[in-house]
Write a protein that holds these residues in place. Structure first.
Motif, PDB file in Angstrom:
ATOM      1  N   GLU A  51       2.276   1.671  -3.476  1.00 46.91           N
ATOM      2  CA  GLU A  51       1.221   2.126  -4.393  1.00 46.91           C
ATOM      3  C   GLU A  51       0.917   3.605  -4.182  1.00 46.91           C
ATOM      4  OE1 GLU A  51      -1.369  -1.945  -5.081  1.00 46.91           O
ATOM      5  OE2 GLU A  51      -1.825  -0.686  -3.349  1.00 46.91           O
ATOM      6  N   TYR A  52       0.822   4.022  -2.922  1.00 45.27           N
ATOM      7  CA  TYR A  52       0.519   5.415  -2.618  1.00 45.27           C
ATOM      8  C   TYR A  52       1.587   6.339  -3.194  1.00 45.27           C
ATOM      9  CZ  TYR A  52      -0.107   9.773  -0.145  1.00 45.27           C
ATOM     10  OH  TYR A  52      -0.257  11.110   0.134  1.00 45.27           O
ATOM     11  N   THR A 108       1.427   6.727  -6.919  1.00 41.57           N
ATOM     12  CA  THR A 108       0.374   7.620  -7.421  1.00 41.57           C
ATOM     13  C   THR A 108       0.726   9.083  -7.193  1.00 41.57           C
ATOM     14  OG1 THR A 108      -0.911   7.530  -5.370  1.00 41.57           O
ATOM     15  CG2 THR A 108      -1.458   5.911  -7.077  1.00 41.57           C
ATOM     16  N   TYR A 120       7.877  -6.919  -5.681  1.00 37.90           N
ATOM     17  CA  TYR A 120       7.072  -5.859  -6.276  1.00 37.90           C
ATOM     18  C   TYR A 120       8.028  -4.850  -6.902  1.00 37.90           C
ATOM     19  CZ  TYR A 120       3.287  -7.924  -3.649  1.00 37.90           C
ATOM     20  OH  TYR A 120       2.366  -8.807  -3.153  1.00 37.90           O
ATOM     21  N   ILE A 153       4.037   2.769 -11.386  1.00 39.45           N
ATOM     22  CA  ILE A 153       3.143   1.606 -11.450  1.00 39.45           C
ATOM     23  C   ILE A 153       3.804   0.434 -10.726  1.00 39.45           C
ATOM     24  CG2 ILE A 153       2.008  -0.042 -12.982  1.00 39.45           C
ATOM     25  CD1 ILE A 153       1.995   2.236 -15.095  1.00 39.45           C
ATOM     26  N   LEU A 154       3.042  -0.203  -9.837  1.00 39.50           N
ATOM     27  CA  LEU A 154       3.554  -1.322  -9.058  1.00 39.50           C
ATOM     28  C   LEU A 154       3.071  -2.635  -9.669  1.00 39.50           C
ATOM     29  CD1 LEU A 154       5.223  -1.847  -6.476  1.00 39.50           C
ATOM     30  CD2 LEU A 154       3.057  -2.034  -5.261  1.00 39.50           C
ATOM     31  N   THR A 155       4.008  -3.530  -9.979  1.00 41.71           N
ATOM     32  CA  THR A 155       3.664  -4.847 -10.503  1.00 41.71           C
ATOM     33  C   THR A 155       4.341  -5.910  -9.656  1.00 41.71           C
ATOM     34  OG1 THR A 155       5.494  -4.763 -12.083  1.00 41.71           O
ATOM     35  CG2 THR A 155       3.340  -4.067 -12.883  1.00 41.71           C
ATOM     36  N   THR A 193       0.837  -1.208   0.000  1.00 47.58           N
ATOM     37  CA  THR A 193       0.000   0.000   0.000  1.00 47.58           C
ATOM     38  C   THR A 193       0.870   1.256   0.000  1.00 47.58           C
ATOM     39  OG1 THR A 193      -1.740  -1.181   1.184  1.00 47.58           O
ATOM     40  CG2 THR A 193      -1.832   1.224   1.233  1.00 47.58           C
ATOM     41  N   LEU A 205       8.340  -1.207  -8.688  1.00 42.22           N
ATOM     42  CA  LEU A 205       7.735   0.093  -8.929  1.00 42.22           C
ATOM     43  C   LEU A 205       8.530   0.771 -10.038  1.00 42.22           C
ATOM     44  CD1 LEU A 205       5.687   2.306  -8.034  1.00 42.22           C
ATOM     45  CD2 LEU A 205       7.474   3.153  -6.500  1.00 42.22           C
TER      46      LEU A 205
END
Length: 130
Positions: free
Chosen positions: A76-77, A80, A106, A112-114, A73, A108
């Motif tokens: 991801e934050y 963005t 993960y 964008i997180l994949t 999280t 980044l």
């Protein structure tokens, strides 16, 4: 046990930075991190090094963290908020019955997180454990 290790470089975009705009983004990220200060079981640091901002985080928790404190999280934050950011996050969750013997990776990139498969430390047994 829930183990995690990660780092990221914060960048507002993928081209030349606007220093004033980046400062606003970093201020927002600082507030976000301050709200996580009650985080138990690990380290979360935002540092400026040679004019660039970096986040590092690592630790062990007894349980999978709730979403607000989940490292995914957090990545991801920041992705963005600062779309030029990049970094890596490794997580091993012993409570995850399907992947308890592997690290989840993960990535980044461009905000964008994949999720990717770990090819260096997994399977944990026998790669790093007996």
């Amino acid at each position: 046990m829930y183990e995690y290790h990660g780092w990221m470089t914060i960048s507002e975009n993928t081209y030349e930075e606007d220093t004033e705009s980046l400062c606003l983004v970093i201020a927002d990220i600082r507030v976000f991190i301050e709200e996580l200060k009650n985080w138990i079981g690990g380290n979360l640091e935002l540092n400026a090094v040679n004019g660039e901002f970096h986040i590092s985080l690592s630790g062990n928790d007894n349980h999978t963290p709730i979403e607000k404190y989940n490292q995914v999280t957090i990545f991801e934050y920041i992705g963005t908020q600062a779309k030029g950011s990049y970094g890596l996050l490794y997580i091993r969750d012993a409570a995850d019955k399907q992947s308890h013997n592997t690290f989840k990776v993960y990535v980044l990139a461009r905000g964008i997180l994949t999720q990717k498969e770990d090819m260096y430390l997994s399977p944990c047994n026998p790669t790093i454990e007996d």
